[in-house]
Motif scaffolding. Structure first.
Motif, PDB file in Angstrom:
ATOM      1  N   ARG A   1     -16.195 -53.009  43.475  1.00  0.00           N
ATOM      2  CA  ARG A   1     -16.886 -52.594  44.679  1.00  0.00           C
ATOM      3  C   ARG A   1     -16.483 -53.449  45.870  1.00  0.00           C
ATOM      4  NH1 ARG A   1     -22.705 -53.147  43.855  1.00  0.00           N
ATOM      5  NH2 ARG A   1     -22.389 -51.544  42.313  1.00  0.00           N
ATOM      6  N   SER A   2     -16.464 -54.714  45.722  1.00  0.00           N
ATOM      7  CA  SER A   2     -16.154 -55.586  46.858  1.00  0.00           C
ATOM      8  C   SER A   2     -14.695 -55.419  47.283  1.00  0.00           C
ATOM      9  CB  SER A   2     -16.463 -57.044  46.520  1.00  0.00           C
ATOM     10  OG  SER A   2     -15.630 -57.492  45.471  1.00  0.00           O
ATOM     11  N   ARG A   3     -13.812 -55.315  46.326  1.00  0.00           N
ATOM     12  CA  ARG A   3     -12.408 -55.157  46.644  1.00  0.00           C
ATOM     13  C   ARG A   3     -12.138 -53.792  47.273  1.00  0.00           C
ATOM     14  NH1 ARG A   3      -8.485 -55.440  41.683  1.00  0.00           N
ATOM     15  NH2 ARG A   3     -10.344 -54.409  41.022  1.00  0.00           N
ATOM     16  N   LEU A   4     -12.734 -52.729  46.744  1.00  0.00           N
ATOM     17  CA  LEU A   4     -12.518 -51.376  47.236  1.00  0.00           C
ATOM     18  C   LEU A   4     -13.176 -51.155  48.593  1.00  0.00           C
ATOM     19  CD1 LEU A   4     -11.252 -48.671  46.472  1.00  0.00           C
ATOM     20  CD2 LEU A   4     -13.421 -48.043  45.441  1.00  0.00           C
ATOM     21  N   THR A   5     -14.297 -51.721  48.829  1.00  0.00           N
ATOM     22  CA  THR A   5     -15.017 -51.509  50.072  1.00  0.00           C
ATOM     23  C   THR A   5     -14.247 -52.054  51.266  1.00  0.00           C
ATOM     24  OG1 THR A   5     -17.091 -51.626  48.881  1.00  0.00           O
ATOM     25  CG2 THR A   5     -17.203 -51.887  51.247  1.00  0.00           C
ATOM     26  N   GLY A   6     -13.713 -53.207  51.165  1.00  0.00           N
ATOM     27  CA  GLY A   6     -12.932 -53.788  52.260  1.00  0.00           C
ATOM     28  C   GLY A   6     -11.678 -52.981  52.537  1.00  0.00           C
ATOM     29  N   ARG A   7     -11.012 -52.611  51.487  1.00  0.00           N
ATOM     30  CA  ARG A   7      -9.791 -51.811  51.664  1.00  0.00           C
ATOM     31  C   ARG A   7     -10.111 -50.430  52.225  1.00  0.00           C
ATOM     32  NH1 ARG A   7      -6.476 -53.119  46.133  1.00  0.00           N
ATOM     33  NH2 ARG A   7      -5.978 -55.293  46.641  1.00  0.00           N
ATOM     34  N   ALA A   8     -11.170 -49.842  51.727  1.00  0.00           N
ATOM     35  CA  ALA A   8     -11.552 -48.522  52.197  1.00  0.00           C
ATOM     36  C   ALA A   8     -11.949 -48.566  53.670  1.00  0.00           C
ATOM     37  CB  ALA A   8     -12.699 -47.963  51.355  1.00  0.00           C
TER      38      ALA A   8
ATOM     39  N   VAL B   1      -7.948 -47.518  60.135  1.00  0.00           N
ATOM     40  CA  VAL B   1      -6.565 -47.175  60.496  1.00  0.00           C
ATOM     41  C   VAL B   1      -6.417 -45.670  60.681  1.00  0.00           C
ATOM     42  CG1 VAL B   1      -4.186 -47.126  59.613  1.00  0.00           C
ATOM     43  CG2 VAL B   1      -5.532 -49.226  59.465  1.00  0.00           C
ATOM     44  N   VAL B   2      -6.994 -44.888  59.781  1.00  0.00           N
ATOM     45  CA  VAL B   2      -6.900 -43.426  59.885  1.00  0.00           C
ATOM     46  C   VAL B   2      -7.601 -42.934  61.149  1.00  0.00           C
ATOM     47  CG1 VAL B   2      -7.680 -41.263  58.826  1.00  0.00           C
ATOM     48  CG2 VAL B   2      -6.585 -43.006  57.434  1.00  0.00           C
TER      49      VAL B   2
END
Length: 158
Positions: free
Chosen positions: A37-44, A50-51
């Motif tokens: 969750r922590s890793r995915l949330t920042g990247r997301a 960016v999008v």
């Protein structure tokens, strides 16, 4: 050894062992979920930022590009139509240079006849009757004629 075997199969020992295994599983699933969750949330969040930035930055130029392409295709179509009309007018001009064509048009449009010929104009009987009714309209007041015109246009719509 018999005591150890009995101790190994005792209920308290089994419950204690099951509790430790369950706690280990829960701990592992929580750490995996938290890490994911922590890793995915920042990247997301970064990807979404960016999008969104790209969409905002490119929306106006893309809209301009599409509208300009549509305008270019409209202008090309108008240019082709103008070229076609110019070609037709050139053909018409060339035909009018021919004396036989000019004479034919003069006779047809202006009802000219050559010396010694007798000219006839055939009138449609329905057209003559219609012109007589129009003459009757000249004797009436103007507002009656206007109202009759409105009625006729209403009747033609139906």
């Amino acid at each position: 050894m018999a005591v150890k075997d009995r101790d190994r199969f005792s209920t308290a020992t089994r419950i204690k062992l099951l509790g430790e295994q369950t706690a280990a599983r829960v701990y592992r699933s929580q750490t995996k979920r938290q890490a994911r969750r922590s890793r995915l949330t920042g990247r997301a969040a970064l990807l979404a930022l960016v999008v969104c930035t790209l969409v905002v930055a490119l929306a106006y130029p893309i809209r301009q590009y599409v509208s300009q392409r549509a305008e270019i295709s409209d202008l090309q179509r108008e240019k082709a139509q103008a070229a076609e009309r110019v070609e037709k007018l050139r053909d018409l001009k060339a035909r009018w240079q021919d004396d036989a064509y000019a004479e034919q048009q003069i006779r047809q449009r202006l009802h000219y006849v050559l010396p010694g010929e007798t000219g006839f104009i055939v009138v449609d009987p329905d057209a003559a009757q219609q012109s007589r009714t129009d003459l009757g309209a000249a004797d009436r007041p103007w507002y009656s004629n206007v109202w009759d015109g409105v009625d006729k246009s209403d009747a033609s719509d139906r």
